[in-house]
Structure formats: C-alpha cells, structure tokens
Design a protein around this motif. Structure first.
Motif, mmCIF file in Angstrom:
data_model
loop_
_atom_site.group_PDB
_atom_site.id
_atom_site.type_symbol
_atom_site.label_atom_id
_atom_site.label_comp_id
_atom_site.label_asym_id
_atom_site.label_seq_id
_atom_site.Cartn_x
_atom_site.Cartn_y
_atom_site.Cartn_z
ATOM 1 N N GLU A 1 0.828 -1.212 0.000
ATOM 2 C CA GLU A 1 0.000 0.000 0.000
ATOM 3 C C GLU A 1 0.861 1.260 0.000
ATOM 4 O OE1 GLU A 1 -2.563 -0.561 3.370
ATOM 5 O OE2 GLU A 1 -3.856 -1.967 2.272
ATOM 6 N N TYR A 2 1.943 1.243 0.763
ATOM 7 C CA TYR A 2 2.834 2.411 0.832
ATOM 8 C C TYR A 2 3.427 2.713 -0.535
ATOM 9 C CZ TYR A 2 6.247 5.650 2.750
ATOM 10 O OH TYR A 2 6.981 6.772 3.037
ATOM 11 N N ASN B 1 2.141 1.646 -3.346
ATOM 12 C CA ASN B 1 1.047 1.698 -4.309
ATOM 13 C C ASN B 1 1.338 0.822 -5.534
ATOM 14 O OD1 ASN B 1 -1.505 2.499 -5.137
ATOM 15 N ND2 ASN B 1 -0.709 4.235 -6.292
#
Length: 85
Positions: free
Chosen positions: A27-28, A30
């Motif tokens: 998620e960090y 992406n």
C-alpha cells in the motif's frame, strides 16, 4: 502502528525499527502483489519472512525509495546533457 521501546542491558532505552507487513509495504508503494514480490525476490527491496510472512523494515523501504529518486535524478541529468550535445 506502535513503536517498540526496549531497555538494553545498560539500562538505556532503544527504539526498534518499525516492521511493515507485506500489505502495508504494498500500500505504501502503491504497487501490486506481484510487483512487490519481484522487488523482494530480486533483492531490490530488502525483506525477510517470519513464519512464512514477509516483513520489511521501514528504513529499508525508505532506502529503496531514495535509490529510486537518486536514479531518476541521474537519468534526468543524462537526458538533459544529451539534449545539448
């Protein structure tokens, strides 16, 4: 996410590095699952497994991003030099 403080053998306080889960790192950055696995397997991003689950130190993630940024700067400068030649 909690920051873990550990008292060392000399009585001093030491902060352990933050560990990110696979999902948090994904998620960090992406990026997709396969892209993150590629980065981990080819050694571009440092990571390790605990009981079969990937973990990434926050500092290693920052180091990876800094390398990407530095490489983009080098490529940008090379491109600008080529325009003038």
């Amino acid at each position: 996410m909690k920051i873990i403080h550990v008292v060392n053998d000399k009585g001093g306080d030491k902060v352990l590095p933050r560990l990110l889960t696979f999902k948090q790192a994904q998620e960090y950055l992406n990026i997709g699952k396969d892209s993150l696995l590629d980065l981990l397997h080819n050694g571009q991003l440092k990571g390790f497994k605990i009981k079969g689950r990937w973990r990434v130190h926050e500092d290693d993630l920052k180091e990876y991003l800094n390398k990407l940024r530095d490489q983009k700067e080098v490529n940008k400068n090379d491109h600008n030099l080529q325009k003038f030649n």
